[in-house]
Structures are given as C-alpha cells and as structure tokens.
Design an enzyme around this catalytic site. Structure first.
Site, PDB file in Angstrom:
ATOM      1  N   SER A  14      13.004 -40.884  26.266  1.00 24.19           N
ATOM      2  CA  SER A  14      13.447 -41.018  24.868  1.00 24.19           C
ATOM      3  C   SER A  14      14.808 -40.351  24.657  1.00 24.19           C
ATOM      4  O   SER A  14      15.615 -40.809  23.847  1.00 24.19           O
ATOM      5  CB  SER A  14      12.399 -40.468  23.902  1.00 24.19           C
ATOM      6  OG  SER A  14      12.307 -39.073  24.003  1.00 24.19           O
ATOM      7  N   MET A  26      12.051 -33.216  35.935  1.00 22.79           N
ATOM      8  CA  MET A  26      10.988 -32.254  36.216  1.00 22.79           C
ATOM      9  C   MET A  26      11.094 -31.632  37.613  1.00 22.79           C
ATOM     10  O   MET A  26      10.084 -31.216  38.183  1.00 22.79           O
ATOM     11  CB  MET A  26       9.612 -32.930  36.038  1.00 22.79           C
ATOM     12  CG  MET A  26       9.341 -33.421  34.627  1.00 22.79           C
ATOM     13  SD  MET A  26       9.524 -32.137  33.378  1.00 22.79           S
ATOM     14  CE  MET A  26       7.998 -31.233  33.663  1.00 22.79           C
ATOM     15  N   HIS A  74      15.486 -28.418  26.509  1.00 19.69           N
ATOM     16  CA  HIS A  74      14.181 -27.770  26.679  1.00 19.69           C
ATOM     17  C   HIS A  74      13.497 -27.679  25.307  1.00 19.69           C
ATOM     18  O   HIS A  74      14.143 -27.320  24.318  1.00 19.69           O
ATOM     19  CB  HIS A  74      14.385 -26.370  27.269  1.00 19.69           C
ATOM     20  CG  HIS A  74      13.095 -25.683  27.550  1.00 19.69           C
ATOM     21  ND1 HIS A  74      12.301 -26.017  28.628  1.00 19.69           N
ATOM     22  CD2 HIS A  74      12.431 -24.701  26.890  1.00 19.69           C
ATOM     23  CE1 HIS A  74      11.209 -25.268  28.616  1.00 19.69           C
ATOM     24  NE2 HIS A  74      11.263 -24.468  27.568  1.00 19.69           N
ATOM     25  N   GLU A  98      15.553 -33.103  19.170  1.00 22.30           N
ATOM     26  CA  GLU A  98      16.195 -33.237  20.486  1.00 22.30           C
ATOM     27  C   GLU A  98      17.171 -34.409  20.475  1.00 22.30           C
ATOM     28  O   GLU A  98      18.278 -34.330  20.999  1.00 22.30           O
ATOM     29  CB  GLU A  98      15.143 -33.496  21.573  1.00 22.30           C
ATOM     30  CG  GLU A  98      14.267 -32.305  21.887  1.00 22.30           C
ATOM     31  CD  GLU A  98      13.356 -32.565  23.083  1.00 22.30           C
ATOM     32  OE1 GLU A  98      13.348 -33.674  23.636  1.00 22.30           O
ATOM     33  OE2 GLU A  98      12.637 -31.628  23.466  1.00 22.30           O
TER      34      GLU A  98
HETATM   35  C1  GRF Z   1      11.745 -33.428  26.349  1.00 23.61           C
HETATM   36  O1  GRF Z   1      10.819 -32.927  25.447  1.00 23.61           O
HETATM   37  C2  GRF Z   1      12.611 -32.327  26.901  1.00 23.61           C
HETATM   38  O2  GRF Z   1      12.742 -31.263  26.037  1.00 23.61           O
HETATM   39  C3  GRF Z   1      11.869 -31.906  28.142  1.00 23.61           C
HETATM   40  O3  GRF Z   1      11.307 -33.082  28.648  1.00 23.61           O
HETATM   41  C4  GRF Z   1      11.075 -33.991  27.593  1.00 23.61           C
HETATM   42  C5  GRF Z   1      11.638 -35.324  27.996  1.00 23.61           C
HETATM   43  O4  GRF Z   1      11.292 -36.321  27.080  1.00 23.61           O
HETATM   44  N1  GRF Z   1      12.775 -31.270  29.061  1.00 23.61           N
HETATM   45  P1  GRF Z   1      11.854 -37.791  27.239  1.00 23.61           P
HETATM   46  O5  GRF Z   1      11.494 -38.274  28.639  1.00 23.61           O
HETATM   47  O6  GRF Z   1      13.336 -37.746  27.035  1.00 23.61           O
HETATM   48  O7  GRF Z   1      11.154 -38.594  26.203  1.00 23.61           O
END
Ligand code: GRF
Length: 220
Positions: free
Chosen positions: A42, A119, A138, A203
């Site tokens: 996302s 990750m 984060h 975010e």
């Molecule tokens: C986000 O919540 C970010 O803060 C964390 O991983 C998640 C990734 O979400 N590091 P997406 O794959 O961008 O939806």
C-alpha cells in the site's frame, strides 16, 4: 504532522477537486526511486499515486520484492512499475542478498532507496552503497516500539498516542535520523487491525512527503 519542508504549494486535483499538497524538489528531473517491499504494497501505491497526481516529482524505476507471493507484485504490475524478485532463500547470507539488490538498484540508476514494508534486516553492504539514501517507514513513533508487531506493542503498552515514522536507515534496526512522523490517537476499543488501518492512512501521507523533503536536502 510535523515537517520542515521548505516550499510546499496547495493545488486542487483537476478531476476530484480535492486539496493537494505539492512537494517541491530542487531539480526539475524526477527523483529516481527504487522500492523494496515484502508485503501488500500500500505504501508503494501511495507513492505512485502522489507521483501520478503531480504532488511528487519522482519516478519509481523498480520494485524489488523478496516474497514470491507478495501482493505488492500485482500492484506494481497494475501500476506499470517493473519488478524484480530477489528471493532471500536463494542467497547464502544477508550480504549476498544485499549485493544482488545493489546490482538491480544501480542498473536502475536510483537516487533514493525506499523500504516500504521490507521485512529483511539490511547489512552494511547495502547501507554503504547508498549512504544516507535509504529510507524506511515504521508503524510507531520511534524510538518507541522498534521491531516487529509495533502496533501490537503500542496497544499492549497502553499508549494513548500511536503513529508512524519515516527515517533514514542505519545499521541498528528502526533507528537512524527521523525525517517525519505522524501521530494517531488510540481509541478505547481499538484492535491491532483498526489502529493499524488508521496508522496506514498517515503513512501514505508522510512517505511521499518525506521523499521530497530528503531529496531537497540531498539536492537530488
Ligand atoms: C507498513 O505498516 C510499514 O510501516 C511497515 O510495513 C507495513 C507495510 O505495509 N514497515 P504495505 O505493504 O506498504 O501495505
């Protein structure tokens, strides 16, 4: 949201007429981005949308993902972003994976590396190849709650204000200079999922803005 972006103008989206912040950059050439993601993507999409709407003068040159089943690959395909699978299981060490990542990023000539739900722990190899040029998002107000399950950690602790942070990546996980943060109120009946959802809304606002802010500082 607290920021120090120097020049920011407000315009209205030509179709939806929604108010949009336009983030200024130093150069007229688009900032060249390489995105690393492992999950849903996302944040990748929010950056692509900010570019598409004319808010952020950038181009996502490549997505690198490490999990063959990650939904981010489908998003990238829909958004017309080239993607490369580098499956960590195919590499003997973190350093070897990072070396492969560097090859792809250099080939794509990226200015900034955007970790968006990546990750994997990165090594000195990657950090030294792009000093001060790797950003991470984060889901907590760092330095509180680094590591995995940050939203659950915050709920379990009982904080009343949660949030998210964009920072420059350093060797210590979820450390490194902070670029932007956004705060999110914790509601009495929040679950991890409900709070996470509201944090993600923030975010998606602070990541494109942080990219412009940092590119301004680096003059890329
Ligand atoms: C986000 O919540 C970010 O803060 C964390 O991983 C998640 C990734 O979400 N590091 P997406 O794959 O961008 O939806």
């Amino acid at each position: 949201m607290f920021d120090r972006i120097s020049a920011l103008t407000i315009e209205f989206h030509p179709i939806t007429n929604q108010r949009m912040e336009i983030y200024s950059t130093v150069n007229s050439d688009p900032i060249s981005l390489g995105v690393l993601a492992s999950g849903s993507g996302s944040n990748l999409e929010s950056i692509a949308t900010a570019i598409h709407n004319g808010q952020l003068n950038a181009k996502i040159q490549v997505l690198i993902y490490n999990n063959p089943n990650a939904f981010v690959r489908e998003r990238a395909e829909r958004l017309g972003i080239p993607s490369v699978l580098l499956n960590h299981r195919d590499y003997k060490s973190r350093e070897e994976l990072d070396a492969a990542i560097i090859d792809v990023l250099r080939e794509a000539k990226v200015d900034l590396v955007i970790m968006a739900g990546w990750m994997r722990v990165v090594t000195e190899v990657l950090i030294q190849a792009f000093p001060d040029r790797i950003l991470n998002i984060h889901p907590s107000l760092l330095p509180s709650f680094p590591g995995i399950h940050a939203v659950k950690q915050a709920l379990d602790y009982g904080v009343k204000i949660a949030g998210c942070t964009v920072h420059i990546v350093s060797l210590a996980v979820d450390r490194g200079p902070i670029l932007l943060q956004a705060a999110v109120e914790v509601l009495p009946d929040d679950t991890e999922a409900s709070l996470q959802k509201r944090i993600q809304v923030q975010e998606h606002l602070i990541y494109p803005k942080s990219i412009a802010l940092h590119a301004q500082k680096l003059k890329v």
